[in-house]
Scaffold this motif. Structure first.
Motif, PDB file in Angstrom:
ATOM      1  N   LYS A 323     -26.427  29.496 -53.975  1.00  0.00           N
ATOM      2  CA  LYS A 323     -25.302  28.706 -54.465  1.00  0.00           C
ATOM      3  C   LYS A 323     -25.769  27.483 -55.261  1.00  0.00           C
ATOM      4  N   ARG A 324     -24.839  26.977 -56.094  1.00  0.00           N
ATOM      5  CA  ARG A 324     -25.121  25.804 -56.906  1.00  0.00           C
ATOM      6  C   ARG A 324     -25.142  24.535 -56.055  1.00  0.00           C
ATOM      7  N   ILE A 325     -25.805  23.512 -56.589  1.00  0.00           N
ATOM      8  CA  ILE A 325     -25.878  22.215 -55.930  1.00  0.00           C
ATOM      9  C   ILE A 325     -25.344  21.163 -56.892  1.00  0.00           C
ATOM     10  N   THR A 326     -24.537  20.238 -56.380  1.00  0.00           N
ATOM     11  CA  THR A 326     -23.998  19.141 -57.189  1.00  0.00           C
ATOM     12  C   THR A 326     -24.326  17.808 -56.531  1.00  0.00           C
ATOM     13  N   VAL A 327     -24.138  16.741 -57.287  1.00  0.00           N
ATOM     14  CA  VAL A 327     -24.390  15.399 -56.764  1.00  0.00           C
ATOM     15  C   VAL A 327     -23.504  15.106 -55.568  1.00  0.00           C
ATOM     16  N   GLU A 328     -22.273  15.590 -55.588  1.00  0.00           N
ATOM     17  CA  GLU A 328     -21.317  15.316 -54.504  1.00  0.00           C
ATOM     18  C   GLU A 328     -21.748  15.934 -53.182  1.00  0.00           C
ATOM     19  N   GLN A 329     -22.600  16.933 -53.222  1.00  0.00           N
ATOM     20  CA  GLN A 329     -23.042  17.606 -51.998  1.00  0.00           C
ATOM     21  C   GLN A 329     -24.261  16.955 -51.357  1.00  0.00           C
ATOM     22  N   ILE A 330     -24.871  15.994 -52.036  1.00  0.00           N
ATOM     23  CA  ILE A 330     -26.102  15.386 -51.539  1.00  0.00           C
ATOM     24  C   ILE A 330     -25.777  14.345 -50.483  1.00  0.00           C
ATOM     25  N   PRO A 331     -26.295  14.499 -49.266  1.00  0.00           N
ATOM     26  CA  PRO A 331     -26.059  13.496 -48.220  1.00  0.00           C
ATOM     27  C   PRO A 331     -26.853  12.230 -48.512  1.00  0.00           C
ATOM     28  N   GLY A 335     -31.525   6.821 -42.941  1.00  0.00           N
ATOM     29  CA  GLY A 335     -31.517   5.384 -42.680  1.00  0.00           C
ATOM     30  C   GLY A 335     -30.219   4.711 -43.062  1.00  0.00           C
ATOM     31  N   LEU A 336     -29.386   5.361 -43.918  1.00  0.00           N
ATOM     32  CA  LEU A 336     -28.092   4.768 -44.268  1.00  0.00           C
ATOM     33  C   LEU A 336     -27.088   5.020 -43.149  1.00  0.00           C
ATOM     34  N   PRO A 337     -26.025   4.214 -43.072  1.00  0.00           N
ATOM     35  CA  PRO A 337     -25.030   4.399 -42.010  1.00  0.00           C
ATOM     36  C   PRO A 337     -24.460   5.806 -42.015  1.00  0.00           C
ATOM     37  N   LEU A 338     -24.236   6.336 -40.836  1.00  0.00           N
ATOM     38  CA  LEU A 338     -23.759   7.705 -40.696  1.00  0.00           C
ATOM     39  C   LEU A 338     -22.385   7.885 -41.319  1.00  0.00           C
ATOM     40  N   GLN A 339     -21.523   6.866 -41.263  1.00  0.00           N
ATOM     41  CA  GLN A 339     -20.166   7.017 -41.773  1.00  0.00           C
ATOM     42  C   GLN A 339     -20.122   7.177 -43.291  1.00  0.00           C
ATOM     43  N   SER A 340     -21.232   6.868 -43.974  1.00  0.00           N
ATOM     44  CA  SER A 340     -21.251   7.030 -45.435  1.00  0.00           C
ATOM     45  C   SER A 340     -21.605   8.436 -45.857  1.00  0.00           C
ATOM     46  N   ALA A 341     -21.929   9.288 -44.876  1.00  0.00           N
ATOM     47  CA  ALA A 341     -22.298  10.661 -45.213  1.00  0.00           C
ATOM     48  C   ALA A 341     -21.075  11.480 -45.561  1.00  0.00           C
ATOM     49  N   LEU A 342     -21.297  12.538 -46.326  1.00  0.00           N
ATOM     50  CA  LEU A 342     -20.232  13.473 -46.655  1.00  0.00           C
ATOM     51  C   LEU A 342     -19.909  14.329 -45.449  1.00  0.00           C
ATOM     52  N   PRO A 343     -18.759  14.982 -45.412  1.00  0.00           N
ATOM     53  CA  PRO A 343     -18.468  15.922 -44.336  1.00  0.00           C
ATOM     54  C   PRO A 343     -19.552  16.986 -44.223  1.00  0.00           C
ATOM     55  N   VAL A 344     -19.801  17.419 -43.004  1.00  0.00           N
ATOM     56  CA  VAL A 344     -20.889  18.356 -42.753  1.00  0.00           C
ATOM     57  C   VAL A 344     -20.742  19.631 -43.562  1.00  0.00           C
ATOM     58  N   GLU A 345     -19.500  20.118 -43.724  1.00  0.00           N
ATOM     59  CA  GLU A 345     -19.321  21.403 -44.390  1.00  0.00           C
ATOM     60  C   GLU A 345     -19.630  21.337 -45.878  1.00  0.00           C
ATOM     61  N   THR A 346     -19.712  20.119 -46.488  1.00  0.00           N
ATOM     62  CA  THR A 346     -19.979  20.018 -47.918  1.00  0.00           C
ATOM     63  C   THR A 346     -21.374  19.572 -48.231  1.00  0.00           C
ATOM     64  N   ALA A 347     -22.147  19.246 -47.200  1.00  0.00           N
ATOM     65  CA  ALA A 347     -23.481  18.703 -47.453  1.00  0.00           C
ATOM     66  C   ALA A 347     -24.517  19.804 -47.506  1.00  0.00           C
ATOM     67  N   VAL A 348     -25.553  19.560 -48.267  1.00  0.00           N
ATOM     68  CA  VAL A 348     -26.676  20.491 -48.333  1.00  0.00           C
ATOM     69  C   VAL A 348     -27.586  20.212 -47.149  1.00  0.00           C
ATOM     70  N   PRO A 349     -27.967  21.201 -46.337  1.00  0.00           N
ATOM     71  CA  PRO A 349     -28.823  20.965 -45.189  1.00  0.00           C
ATOM     72  C   PRO A 349     -30.131  20.298 -45.606  1.00  0.00           C
ATOM     73  N   GLN A 350     -30.416  19.155 -44.974  1.00  0.00           N
ATOM     74  CA  GLN A 350     -31.573  18.379 -45.387  1.00  0.00           C
ATOM     75  C   GLN A 350     -32.883  19.112 -45.141  1.00  0.00           C
ATOM     76  N   ASP A 351     -32.985  19.833 -44.010  1.00  0.00           N
ATOM     77  CA  ASP A 351     -34.262  20.466 -43.677  1.00  0.00           C
ATOM     78  C   ASP A 351     -34.549  21.680 -44.530  1.00  0.00           C
TER      79      ASP A 351
END
Length: 355
Positions: A323-331, A335-351
């Motif tokens: 699948k494609r990757i966009t800027v909006e999907q990047i968590p 170290g940044l506050p957790l509340q600033s993260a995108l919803p889990v279902e839209t984020a690209v898995p970091q690992d």
């Protein structure tokens, strides 16, 4: 077909796979400062496109080198000793690139990430240019003496044909990487990648075309006109697909060009594996540079059993991360506050992206 011919073809196939797959990896790293300009999120989009696959792509080189060592030890010994400095530089660049990709996300510091990005760029540009230079010299021939040792200075290997070969692979891999980014990204990154493809098409076609025609006229045979024509067709497909917004066809086109160019080089080399510019009597061929028939037979059985498994696994990896990757999907960075993260279902898995 003799076992020597089989293994020469198989080594050619392995290098073709390496240049096709690692070629767009190099291209992504080469273009990362351009297409990732403006924000760390854009750079992470670019890097994440190769995150799940870049280390698997490098295995093709290890396999090709191992196959060369086992099947044609004389070729391996002469090539790696004569091009020791160049291949050592490639190895150091690849190590730098690996460390930069792996450790980029370990420290949440813009300066640290910027240094890693420089390492990724250096580790991509050097191999992209060096492989073309090395293979151009192999096809042209080297000062190989009766002891199967490459003599002379490095300046003898810096001829116009070899330098053109390095420039050809550098531009071709950059174009291949840009087309891959068009296929794998969305939004603003994809728009910039499309513009980059169109900027690279003409200079790449000129340089790769000149190198291909020079190779064919000076070292090719009758049938090697076929891969040369296919390489041109691949560039035409990539060009048409870029303006028709057919991303998959664009990547198919550059893949065809990279593969056909590699076939042209190996086809022009056969039946030699390392020609001598001193005397034809000193040429290394598939016969006088090979291992014993028993060794080749055992290796052939191992290759027949293992190769399909490896291909199936790598194909499955590409399918999973298609699948494609966009800027909006990047968590956000670690170290940044957790509340600033995108919803889990839209984020690209970091690992899964190494970043």
């Amino acid at each position: 077909m003799s076992l020597q011919e089989f293994w020469f073809i198989l080594i050619g196939v392995l290098f073709t796979g390496y240049f096709v797959l690692e070629g767009f990896d190099f291209g992504v790293g080469m273009l990362m400062p351009i297409l990732g300009k403006g924000s760390d999120a854009r750079r992470r989009v670019v890097l994440n496109t190769i995150g799940p696959v870049w280390d698997g792509n490098e295995v093709w080189l290890l396999t090709a080198g191992g196959a060369m060592f086992a099947a044609f030890p004389e070729w391996y010994a002469s090539l790696f000793s004569g091009f020791y400095i160049a291949l050592l530089l490639v190895l150091v660049a690849l190590i730098l690139r690996i460390c930069a990709i792996e450790y980029r996300s370990k420290i949440d510091d813009p300066k640290w990430r910027a240094r890693c990005d420089i390492g990724i760029g250096i580790g991509s540009w050097i191999p992209a240019l060096a492989w073309g230079w090395v293979f151009a010299n192999v096809v042209r021939g080297v000062p190989l003496n009766e002891k199967k040792q490459i003599t002379g200075s490095v300046w003898e290997l810096l001829g116009p044909y070899a330098l053109l070969g390095g420039l050809a692979t550098g531009l071709l891999f950059a174009l291949h990487g840009a087309v891959f980014l068009v296929l794998k990204t969305g939004g603003e990154v994809r728009d910039d990648a499309v513009r980059t493809v169109r900027l690279l098409l003409v200079p790449t076609a000129v340089v790769v075309g000149a190198f291909g025609v020079w190779t064919q006229l000076a070292y090719g045979t009758g049938w090697t006109w076929i891969p040369l024509v296919l390489a041109v067709i691949g560039l035409l497909i990539a060009c048409a697909a870029s303006f028709a917004h057919r991303d998959g066809w664009g990547f198919t086109g550059t893949t065809l060009t990279v593969a056909a160019a590699t076939v042209l080089l190996f086809g022009s080399l056969y039946p030699n594996v390392l020609p001598s510019t001193i005397s034809d009597l000193f040429d290394l061929t598939i016969d006088n540079a090979s291992s014993t028939p028993y060794t080749l037979k055992v290796m052939s059985w191992a290759a027949v059993i293992v190769t399909p498994v490896v291909l199936a696994y790598q194909g499955w990896t590409y399918w999973v991360f298609r699948k494609r990757i966009t800027v909006e999907q990047i968590p956000p960075p670690i170290g940044l506050p957790l509340q600033s993260a995108l919803p889990v279902e839209t984020a690209v898995p970091q690992d899964s992206s190494k970043d």
